[in-house]
Write a protein that holds these residues in place. Sequence first.
Motif, PDB file in Angstrom:
ATOM      1  N   VAL A  60      46.252  44.545   7.625  1.00 23.45           N
ATOM      2  CA  VAL A  60      47.630  44.437   8.408  1.00 23.45           C
ATOM      3  C   VAL A  60      47.231  43.465   9.651  1.00 23.45           C
ATOM      4  O   VAL A  60      47.880  42.653   9.852  1.00 23.45           O
ATOM      5  CB  VAL A  60      48.127  45.793   8.656  1.00 23.45           C
ATOM      6  N   GLN A  61      46.426  43.791  10.301  1.00 21.82           N
ATOM      7  CA  GLN A  61      46.013  42.928  11.547  1.00 21.82           C
ATOM      8  C   GLN A  61      45.703  41.591  11.110  1.00 21.82           C
ATOM      9  O   GLN A  61      45.947  40.687  12.095  1.00 21.82           O
ATOM     10  CB  GLN A  61      45.042  43.705  12.443  1.00 21.82           C
ATOM     11  N   ASN A  62      45.006  41.179  10.148  1.00 22.90           N
ATOM     12  CA  ASN A  62      44.471  39.835   9.932  1.00 22.90           C
ATOM     13  C   ASN A  62      45.454  39.289   8.761  1.00 22.90           C
ATOM     14  O   ASN A  62      45.240  37.898   8.644  1.00 22.90           O
ATOM     15  CB  ASN A  62      43.005  40.013   9.208  1.00 22.90           C
ATOM     16  N   CYS A  63      46.008  39.819   8.111  1.00 16.44           N
ATOM     17  CA  CYS A  63      46.996  38.934   6.822  1.00 16.44           C
ATOM     18  C   CYS A  63      48.489  38.989   7.337  1.00 16.44           C
ATOM     19  O   CYS A  63      48.927  37.766   6.990  1.00 16.44           O
ATOM     20  CB  CYS A  63      46.709  39.677   5.665  1.00 16.44           C
ATOM     21  N   THR A  64      48.857  39.935   7.967  1.00 21.01           N
ATOM     22  CA  THR A  64      50.390  39.841   8.230  1.00 21.01           C
ATOM     23  C   THR A  64      50.781  39.107   9.575  1.00 21.01           C
ATOM     24  O   THR A  64      51.928  39.109   9.685  1.00 21.01           O
ATOM     25  CB  THR A  64      50.962  41.262   8.368  1.00 21.01           C
ATOM     26  N   ASN A  65      49.772  38.633  10.237  1.00 22.67           N
ATOM     27  CA  ASN A  65      50.294  37.704  11.394  1.00 22.67           C
ATOM     28  C   ASN A  65      50.681  36.323  10.686  1.00 22.67           C
ATOM     29  O   ASN A  65      51.551  35.767  11.440  1.00 22.67           O
ATOM     30  CB  ASN A  65      49.035  37.248  12.127  1.00 22.67           C
ATOM     31  N   CYS A  66      50.318  35.911   9.531  1.00 23.75           N
ATOM     32  CA  CYS A  66      50.714  34.782   8.974  1.00 23.75           C
ATOM     33  C   CYS A  66      51.580  34.857   7.594  1.00 23.75           C
ATOM     34  O   CYS A  66      52.282  33.964   7.408  1.00 23.75           O
ATOM     35  CB  CYS A  66      49.605  34.046   8.356  1.00 23.75           C
ATOM     36  N   HIS A  67      51.516  35.999   7.014  1.00 19.46           N
ATOM     37  CA  HIS A  67      52.300  36.212   5.831  1.00 19.46           C
ATOM     38  C   HIS A  67      52.793  37.411   5.874  1.00 19.46           C
ATOM     39  O   HIS A  67      52.697  38.448   6.481  1.00 19.46           O
ATOM     40  CB  HIS A  67      51.113  36.549   4.519  1.00 19.46           C
ATOM     41  N   SER A  68      53.981  37.576   4.907  1.00 20.93           N
ATOM     42  CA  SER A  68      54.431  39.106   4.649  1.00 20.93           C
ATOM     43  C   SER A  68      53.676  39.937   3.920  1.00 20.93           C
ATOM     44  O   SER A  68      52.668  38.939   3.202  1.00 20.93           O
ATOM     45  CB  SER A  68      55.855  38.880   3.881  1.00 20.93           C
ATOM     46  N   LEU A  92      42.533  29.572   9.608  1.00 20.03           N
ATOM     47  CA  LEU A  92      42.601  30.987   9.575  1.00 20.03           C
ATOM     48  C   LEU A  92      41.269  31.274  10.194  1.00 20.03           C
ATOM     49  O   LEU A  92      40.237  30.489  10.146  1.00 20.03           O
ATOM     50  CB  LEU A  92      42.082  31.646   8.295  1.00 20.03           C
ATOM     51  N   TRP A  93      41.191  32.228  11.170  1.00 14.59           N
ATOM     52  CA  TRP A  93      39.811  32.581  11.963  1.00 14.59           C
ATOM     53  C   TRP A  93      38.922  32.924  11.213  1.00 14.59           C
ATOM     54  O   TRP A  93      39.039  33.454  10.209  1.00 14.59           O
ATOM     55  CB  TRP A  93      40.396  33.250  13.194  1.00 14.59           C
ATOM     56  N   ASP A  94      37.650  32.967  11.863  1.00 10.42           N
ATOM     57  CA  ASP A  94      36.548  33.716  11.066  1.00 10.42           C
ATOM     58  C   ASP A  94      36.959  35.192  11.156  1.00 10.42           C
ATOM     59  O   ASP A  94      37.057  35.812  12.285  1.00 10.42           O
ATOM     60  CB  ASP A  94      35.320  33.553  11.800  1.00 10.42           C
ATOM     61  N   LEU A  95      36.771  35.981   9.988  1.00 15.25           N
ATOM     62  CA  LEU A  95      37.167  37.207   9.853  1.00 15.25           C
ATOM     63  C   LEU A  95      35.854  38.114  10.133  1.00 15.25           C
ATOM     64  O   LEU A  95      36.050  39.424  10.356  1.00 15.25           O
ATOM     65  CB  LEU A  95      37.773  37.637   8.454  1.00 15.25           C
ATOM     66  N   GLY A  96      34.821  37.692  10.178  1.00 22.99           N
ATOM     67  CA  GLY A  96      33.637  38.311  10.398  1.00 22.99           C
ATOM     68  C   GLY A  96      33.509  39.329   9.763  1.00 22.99           C
ATOM     69  O   GLY A  96      33.733  39.392   8.224  1.00 22.99           O
ATOM     70  N   LYS A  97      33.115  40.650   9.997  1.00 20.18           N
ATOM     71  CA  LYS A  97      32.740  41.845   9.208  1.00 20.18           C
ATOM     72  C   LYS A  97      34.088  42.345   8.460  1.00 20.18           C
ATOM     73  O   LYS A  97      34.136  43.107   7.581  1.00 20.18           O
ATOM     74  CB  LYS A  97      32.134  43.061   9.945  1.00 20.18           C
ATOM     75  N   ASN A  98      35.098  41.943   9.073  1.00 16.86           N
ATOM     76  CA  ASN A  98      36.314  42.452   8.457  1.00 16.86           C
ATOM     77  C   ASN A  98      36.766  41.857   7.168  1.00 16.86           C
ATOM     78  O   ASN A  98      37.653  42.137   6.334  1.00 16.86           O
ATOM     79  CB  ASN A  98      37.783  42.236   9.388  1.00 16.86           C
TER      80      ASN A  98
END
Length: 162
Positions: free
Chosen positions: A88-96, A123-129
Amino acid sequence: MKDQDHDKLKKGFQGVYRILILACVVVALFSVAMVYLLGNPDLSLFQGSKPDTEVVAVGADDDDFDKVENGIHVRTGFIDAPGMMETVQNCTNCHSAKLVMQNRMNKERWKATIKWMQETQNLWDLGKNEDIIIDYLVTNYPPKKKGRREALTNIEWYELKD
């Protein structure tokens, strides 16, 4: 140049200036009207045109923002499972969320897609996420082994007459 030609030319320019002034006035009036209409959503122009999704106000004490009912995250529709909040925190900033859920890919395809988004879409570096998100998506929205649509079944066929 003759005086007669000069008068014709002068009248022609006056006509062009009048048209330009009229066009500027029309554009200015239209702009003012649009600012008024867009600034006042209670006008009949906007009646009945509600967005497909409900706007959720985010507040520090908003308990329903990340509410889960029957195993589904209410705001996004994601399945409640480990990795959901990272997704939710990393994908729905840009997409539904629907766009994310419909792209049922395997682990390798998700990695390639994320790399493409990082290289071309900022897209930023997601790191361990990254691994957490990919595991969540592959586990809860795996690729379907279907073609474009399922085969038609339980159909009563009939013969067309000429």
